[in-house]
Design a protein around this motif. Structure first.
Motif, PDB file in Angstrom:
ATOM      1  N   ASP A  73       0.831  -1.206   0.000  1.00 55.57           N
ATOM      2  CA  ASP A  73       0.000   0.000   0.000  1.00 55.57           C
ATOM      3  C   ASP A  73       0.864   1.254   0.000  1.00 55.57           C
ATOM      4  OD1 ASP A  73      -2.602   1.466   0.517  1.00 55.57           O
ATOM      5  OD2 ASP A  73      -1.529   1.991   2.358  1.00 55.57           O
ATOM      6  N   GLU A  74       1.926   1.248   0.770  1.00 61.73           N
ATOM      7  CA  GLU A  74       2.776   2.431   0.882  1.00 61.73           C
ATOM      8  C   GLU A  74       3.629   2.650  -0.371  1.00 61.73           C
ATOM      9  OE1 GLU A  74       4.843   1.695   4.527  1.00 61.73           O
ATOM     10  OE2 GLU A  74       3.212   2.506   5.760  1.00 61.73           O
ATOM     11  N   GLU A  75       4.111   1.565  -0.973  1.00 60.16           N
ATOM     12  CA  GLU A  75       4.947   1.698  -2.171  1.00 60.16           C
ATOM     13  C   GLU A  75       4.102   1.879  -3.419  1.00 60.16           C
ATOM     14  OE1 GLU A  75       8.143  -0.966  -4.763  1.00 60.16           O
ATOM     15  OE2 GLU A  75       7.690  -1.526  -2.688  1.00 60.16           O
ATOM     16  N   GLY A  76       3.024   1.113  -3.531  1.00 56.54           N
ATOM     17  CA  GLY A  76       2.164   1.173  -4.702  1.00 56.54           C
ATOM     18  C   GLY A  76       2.842   0.644  -5.954  1.00 56.54           C
ATOM     19  N   CYS A  77       2.093   0.600  -7.039  1.00 58.66           N
ATOM     20  CA  CYS A  77       2.661   0.223  -8.331  1.00 58.66           C
ATOM     21  C   CYS A  77       3.355   1.439  -8.958  1.00 58.66           C
ATOM     22  CB  CYS A  77       1.563  -0.286  -9.268  1.00 58.66           C
ATOM     23  SG  CYS A  77       0.871  -1.886  -8.803  1.00 58.66           S
ATOM     24  N   GLN A  78       4.380   1.172  -9.726  1.00 59.82           N
ATOM     25  CA  GLN A  78       5.153   2.232 -10.366  1.00 59.82           C
ATOM     26  C   GLN A  78       5.052   2.100 -11.886  1.00 59.82           C
ATOM     27  OE1 GLN A  78       6.514   4.552  -8.297  1.00 59.82           O
ATOM     28  NE2 GLN A  78       5.643   3.304  -6.641  1.00 59.82           N
ATOM     29  N   TYR A  79       4.909   3.248 -12.542  1.00 58.70           N
ATOM     30  CA  TYR A  79       4.771   3.277 -14.004  1.00 58.70           C
ATOM     31  C   TYR A  79       5.960   3.991 -14.625  1.00 58.70           C
ATOM     32  CZ  TYR A  79       3.002   4.591 -18.627  1.00 58.70           C
ATOM     33  OH  TYR A  79       2.852   4.769 -19.967  1.00 58.70           O
ATOM     34  N   ILE A 120      -1.108   4.591 -15.167  1.00 58.60           N
ATOM     35  CA  ILE A 120      -1.846   3.920 -14.106  1.00 58.60           C
ATOM     36  C   ILE A 120      -2.508   4.980 -13.229  1.00 58.60           C
ATOM     37  CG2 ILE A 120      -0.435   1.821 -14.081  1.00 58.60           C
ATOM     38  CD1 ILE A 120       1.016   2.916 -11.616  1.00 58.60           C
ATOM     39  N   GLU A 121      -3.603   4.590 -12.607  1.00 56.69           N
ATOM     40  CA  GLU A 121      -4.348   5.520 -11.763  1.00 56.69           C
ATOM     41  C   GLU A 121      -3.707   5.633 -10.381  1.00 56.69           C
ATOM     42  OE1 GLU A 121      -6.542   7.235 -13.142  1.00 56.69           O
ATOM     43  OE2 GLU A 121      -7.073   6.060 -14.913  1.00 56.69           O
ATOM     44  N   HIS A 122      -3.804   6.813  -9.791  1.00 56.20           N
ATOM     45  CA  HIS A 122      -3.339   7.048  -8.427  1.00 56.20           C
ATOM     46  C   HIS A 122      -4.578   7.100  -7.542  1.00 56.20           C
ATOM     47  CE1 HIS A 122       0.635   7.758 -10.071  1.00 56.20           C
ATOM     48  NE2 HIS A 122       0.040   8.489 -11.002  1.00 56.20           N
ATOM     49  N   LYS A 123      -4.743   6.078  -6.719  1.00 58.50           N
ATOM     50  CA  LYS A 123      -6.040   5.783  -6.146  1.00 58.50           C
ATOM     51  C   LYS A 123      -6.083   5.978  -4.633  1.00 58.50           C
ATOM     52  CE  LYS A 123      -5.961   1.455  -7.532  1.00 58.50           C
ATOM     53  NZ  LYS A 123      -4.620   1.278  -8.096  1.00 58.50           N
ATOM     54  N   MET A 124      -7.314   5.990  -4.126  1.00 59.98           N
ATOM     55  CA  MET A 124      -7.575   6.084  -2.693  1.00 59.98           C
ATOM     56  C   MET A 124      -7.089   4.825  -1.962  1.00 59.98           C
ATOM     57  SD  MET A 124     -11.384   6.398  -1.052  1.00 59.98           S
ATOM     58  CE  MET A 124     -11.716   6.185   0.706  1.00 59.98           C
ATOM     59  N   GLY A 125      -7.271   3.666  -2.581  1.00 54.00           N
ATOM     60  CA  GLY A 125      -6.896   2.397  -1.958  1.00 54.00           C
ATOM     61  C   GLY A 125      -6.441   1.411  -3.011  1.00 54.00           C
ATOM     62  N   ILE A 126      -6.365   0.141  -2.621  1.00 55.70           N
ATOM     63  CA  ILE A 126      -5.822  -0.949  -3.461  1.00 55.70           C
ATOM     64  C   ILE A 126      -4.663  -0.451  -4.327  1.00 55.70           C
ATOM     65  CG2 ILE A 126      -7.857  -2.441  -3.406  1.00 55.70           C
ATOM     66  CD1 ILE A 126      -8.530  -1.406  -6.276  1.00 55.70           C
ATOM     67  N   LYS A 127      -3.701   0.194  -3.674  1.00 54.03           N
ATOM     68  CA  LYS A 127      -2.626   0.858  -4.403  1.00 54.03           C
ATOM     69  C   LYS A 127      -1.621  -0.104  -5.017  1.00 54.03           C
ATOM     70  CE  LYS A 127      -2.997   5.177  -1.825  1.00 54.03           C
ATOM     71  NZ  LYS A 127      -2.279   6.214  -1.059  1.00 54.03           N
ATOM     72  N   CYS A 142      -5.086   0.362 -14.876  1.00 58.25           N
ATOM     73  CA  CYS A 142      -4.382   0.877 -16.051  1.00 58.25           C
ATOM     74  C   CYS A 142      -5.301   1.528 -17.084  1.00 58.25           C
ATOM     75  CB  CYS A 142      -3.653  -0.278 -16.750  1.00 58.25           C
ATOM     76  SG  CYS A 142      -2.508  -1.173 -15.686  1.00 58.25           S
ATOM     77  N   VAL A 143      -4.723   2.471 -17.801  1.00 57.08           N
ATOM     78  CA  VAL A 143      -5.262   2.918 -19.085  1.00 57.08           C
ATOM     79  C   VAL A 143      -4.577   2.071 -20.147  1.00 57.08           C
ATOM     80  CG1 VAL A 143      -5.410   4.813 -20.732  1.00 57.08           C
ATOM     81  CG2 VAL A 143      -5.650   5.270 -18.272  1.00 57.08           C
ATOM     82  N   MET A 144      -5.370   1.360 -20.952  1.00 54.23           N
ATOM     83  CA  MET A 144      -4.813   0.483 -21.988  1.00 54.23           C
ATOM     84  C   MET A 144      -5.155   1.033 -23.366  1.00 54.23           C
ATOM     85  SD  MET A 144      -3.271  -1.744 -20.140  1.00 54.23           S
ATOM     86  CE  MET A 144      -2.715  -2.776 -21.494  1.00 54.23           C
ATOM     87  N   ASN A 145      -4.112   1.275 -24.162  1.00 51.54           N
ATOM     88  CA  ASN A 145      -4.280   1.842 -25.500  1.00 51.54           C
ATOM     89  C   ASN A 145      -3.983   0.788 -26.563  1.00 51.54           C
ATOM     90  OD1 ASN A 145      -4.773   4.448 -24.428  1.00 51.54           O
ATOM     91  ND2 ASN A 145      -2.565   4.757 -24.178  1.00 51.54           N
ATOM     92  N   MET A 146      -4.869   0.694 -27.534  1.00 52.07           N
ATOM     93  CA  MET A 146      -4.702  -0.243 -28.655  1.00 52.07           C
ATOM     94  C   MET A 146      -4.602   0.546 -29.956  1.00 52.07           C
ATOM     95  SD  MET A 146      -7.563  -2.999 -27.393  1.00 52.07           S
ATOM     96  CE  MET A 146      -8.483  -1.679 -26.594  1.00 52.07           C
ATOM     97  N   ASP A 147      -3.570   0.269 -30.719  1.00 55.21           N
ATOM     98  CA  ASP A 147      -3.359   0.919 -32.014  1.00 55.21           C
ATOM     99  C   ASP A 147      -3.114  -0.177 -33.040  1.00 55.21           C
ATOM    100  OD1 ASP A 147      -2.856   2.582 -34.103  1.00 55.21           O
ATOM    101  OD2 ASP A 147      -0.937   3.332 -33.339  1.00 55.21           O
ATOM    102  N   ASN A 148      -4.193  -0.679 -33.631  1.00 57.07           N
ATOM    103  CA  ASN A 148      -4.135  -1.828 -34.537  1.00 57.07           C
ATOM    104  C   ASN A 148      -3.563  -3.066 -33.838  1.00 57.07           C
ATOM    105  OD1 ASN A 148      -5.304  -0.782 -36.910  1.00 57.07           O
ATOM    106  ND2 ASN A 148      -3.386   0.254 -37.459  1.00 57.07           N
TER     107      ASN A 148
END
Length: 565
Positions: A61-67, A253-260, A265-271
């Motif tokens: 929770d304290e470290e969270g995911c990193q992008y 990635i989203e910076h959220k209140m919880g479940i850090k 993710c925002v996922m982008n598709m280009d063909n």
């Protein structure tokens, strides 16, 4: 404090309350399983939860995911925990043995998943989405696709994601814009962006299999024009090995209140290359297989976090000295104070009844998926359809309430990070929102599961419950329960009679109605647990009938006022 897996209470449900061995006797897929095996699995799940998942919960929770430029790194210890999770076979519990699964009942799996959510909600979400993905493919993909993708999803070598939501299209999927262009080789090229994608990118699995909703060029407008596509992060060669990188990437990635520690993710598709599942315009029908399983899973998040919060609050209340109490010399532990007892009992009653409903719903799902009797399957499908929105919405509404009560038991210490209670509150809050907001669940219940079939599903359930209740000992609570269920049935038919064509009115009362039904079901389950013969359950049952069931009376009056009765 260390999490104490409530294995005894779980086995009480499996053996004494629902007698799953007897219930599953006619299901060949479960012929080799018994209560001894179920107990051993729950014991091991408890150890994994306490020894592997809980130690990295706060740090995650304290470290969270990193992008960083399309790459998502999970917090320290998560990759190692995931490897242990995969090697322990936890990803494959309910999956088809034909593709490497263990084929165990969902009624058992709900209890395992509760433990994992209790000790590390962020971590549990990765496996939950993968399980939903392989169950969807099992139900709707062709044999070649199953052979190619299921074994490694089931083993956990690969993970899965569910790509539905777009920036302008949340609950209203009919307006999504992601496009899929057919190619000469039978594949499709997908372009568009999806948001709020749990586990859309991370560093724990070798590949991620995205299940994406999109529109074909000739698709009709609205929900009927949606198709489903399998879009792998890495292409998969004919021999099952990983090939080149596909054109689907994480934009942020989203910076959220919880479940850090869960990557959102925002996922982008280009063909991006994708493969259609079950033909054109079948997307929502297919996706509901996954969504309904995910809705139960997210409901279990509320139960698990509620249980964790209760255990910590109970221990703290026994240790914290404040004030005076009769029969105690000097300062008393706060558990001797009536208000604290009320809070703890409320937490316990809601959590244990929710656990019982989860096992009950799990058993219906097992019959729906594994029985060979058409009548049993049809009934089980009806009951699962009726109970799923109740479970998702009520488990999470109450799970959040229970976590805030636990925080209250700690007083000021509940508000600061070191005790862990504020993380439970933050982590629990999202469960009321994602996988279909709880308002959407209530609309699904009242519109599709009550009004649309004129109360037939509920009548079927109440018939079973009333037969069961006939065998209960005579008591004041039995009389109250009969009255409560009669009131539920009567109110439901009045809703059907008055609101069938008035969707605005349905929306206005939907959440109250869902809570009224859930409180009624909890009353039945508490009396059923008390009848199974545990004194502690009888005491809790009496508290529920005295202090919590009366909430239903106000809800009923509110609905009746809206009906003009």
């Amino acid at each position: 404090m260390q999490y104490q897996a409530p294995v005894d209470d779980m086995m009480f449900l499996i053996k004494d309350v629902f007698n799953l061995e007897q219930r599953f006797k006619g299901i060949a897929d479960f012929a080799d399983f018994d209560s001894e095996l179920y107990a051993a699995i729950l014991e091991e799940a408890g150890k994994f939860s306490t020894n592997v998942l809980q130690p990295i919960n706060r740090s995650g929770d304290e470290e969270g995911c990193q992008y960083d430029d399309g790459v998502v790194t999970t917090p320290k210890g998560f990759k190692e925990a995931y490897q242990a999770y995969v090697e322990g076979g936890w990803q494959s519990l309910t999956a088809n043995p034909q593709y490497g699964g263990q084929g165990l009942p969902k009624a058992l799996h709900v209890l395992v998943e509760e433990m994992f959510y209790a000790t590390n909600t962020s971590f549990c979400l990765y496996g939950s989405l993968t399980a939903g993905a392989y169950h969807l493919l099992q139900a709707h993909a062709d044999d070649a696709t199953k052979d190619k993708y299921l074994p490694k999803l089931i083993s956990g070598e690969w993970s899965g994601s569910m790509c539905l939501t777009e920036a302008h299209a949340g609950s209203d999927l009919g307006i999504l814009k992601t496009k899929a262009e057919p190619q000469e080789d039978g594949s499709y090229k997908l372009s568009g962006s999806k948001i709020f994608i749990t586990g859309g990118e991370h560093d724990m699995a070798d590949n991620i299999i995205h299940l994406v909703l999109a529109r074909l060029p000739d698709a009709p407008a609205g929900p009927k024009g949606i198709s489903l596509f399998l879009v792998p992060k890495f292409m998969v060669n004919d021999d099952g090995s990983i090939g080149e990188r596909n054109a689907i990437r994480c934009g942020s990635i989203e910076h959220k209140m919880g479940i850090k520690a869960s990557s959102t993710c925002v996922m982008n598709m280009d063909n991006a290359t994708g493969f259609i599942i079950d033909g054109p315009h079948q997307g929502l029908r297919c996706m509901f297989t996954m969504m309904n399983l995910e809705r139960l899973s997210i409901g279990l998040q509320g139960i698990g976090l509620g249980e964790m919060s209760y255990q910590q609050a109970f221990d703290y209340a026994n240790e914290r000295l404040q004030g005076r109490a009769e029969g105690v010399e000097g300062t008393a532990p706060i558990i001797r104070h009536g208000d604290v007892q009320r809070m703890l009992k409320t937490m316990q009653c809601y959590t244990q009844a929710g656990r019982a409903l989860a096992v009950w719903l799990g058993a219906w799902l097992d019959e729906a998926f594994h029985s060979t009797d058409d009548a049993v399957i049809a009934k089980a499908q009806n009951m699962a359809a009726l109970l799923t929105p109740v479970a998702k919405a009520f488990f999470t509404d109450i799970g959040y309430e229970v976590c805030t009560i636990g925080q209250q038991v700690f007083g000021g210490h509940g508000y600061v990070r070191e005790w862990g209670m504020e993380q439970h509150v933050r982590d629990a809050r999202i469960a009321q929102i994602y996988e279909g907001t709880n308002g959407i669940q209530a609309l699904d219940l009242i519109g599709r599961k009550i009004v649309a079939n004129k109360g037939a599903f509920l009548s079927e359930l109440l018939t079973d419950m009333r037969v069961d209740i006939e065998g209960f000992s005579d008591s004041a609570q039995k009389s109250l329960l009969i009255e409560q269920l009669n009131g539920l049935e009567d109110l439901s038919y009045k809703v059907v009679e008055n609101f069938s064509d008035d969707h605005d009115k349905q929306q206005y009362i939907a959440c109250d109605y869902l809570h009224f039904m859930a409180l009624s079901l909890y009353a039945y389950l508490w009396l059923k647990m008390a009848e199974a013969g545990q004194d502690s359950k009888r005491e809790s049952m009496e508290f529920y009938f005295k202090r919590l069931l009366p909430r239903a009376y106000g809800l009923k009056k509110s609905i009746e006022n809206e009906l003009g009765l």
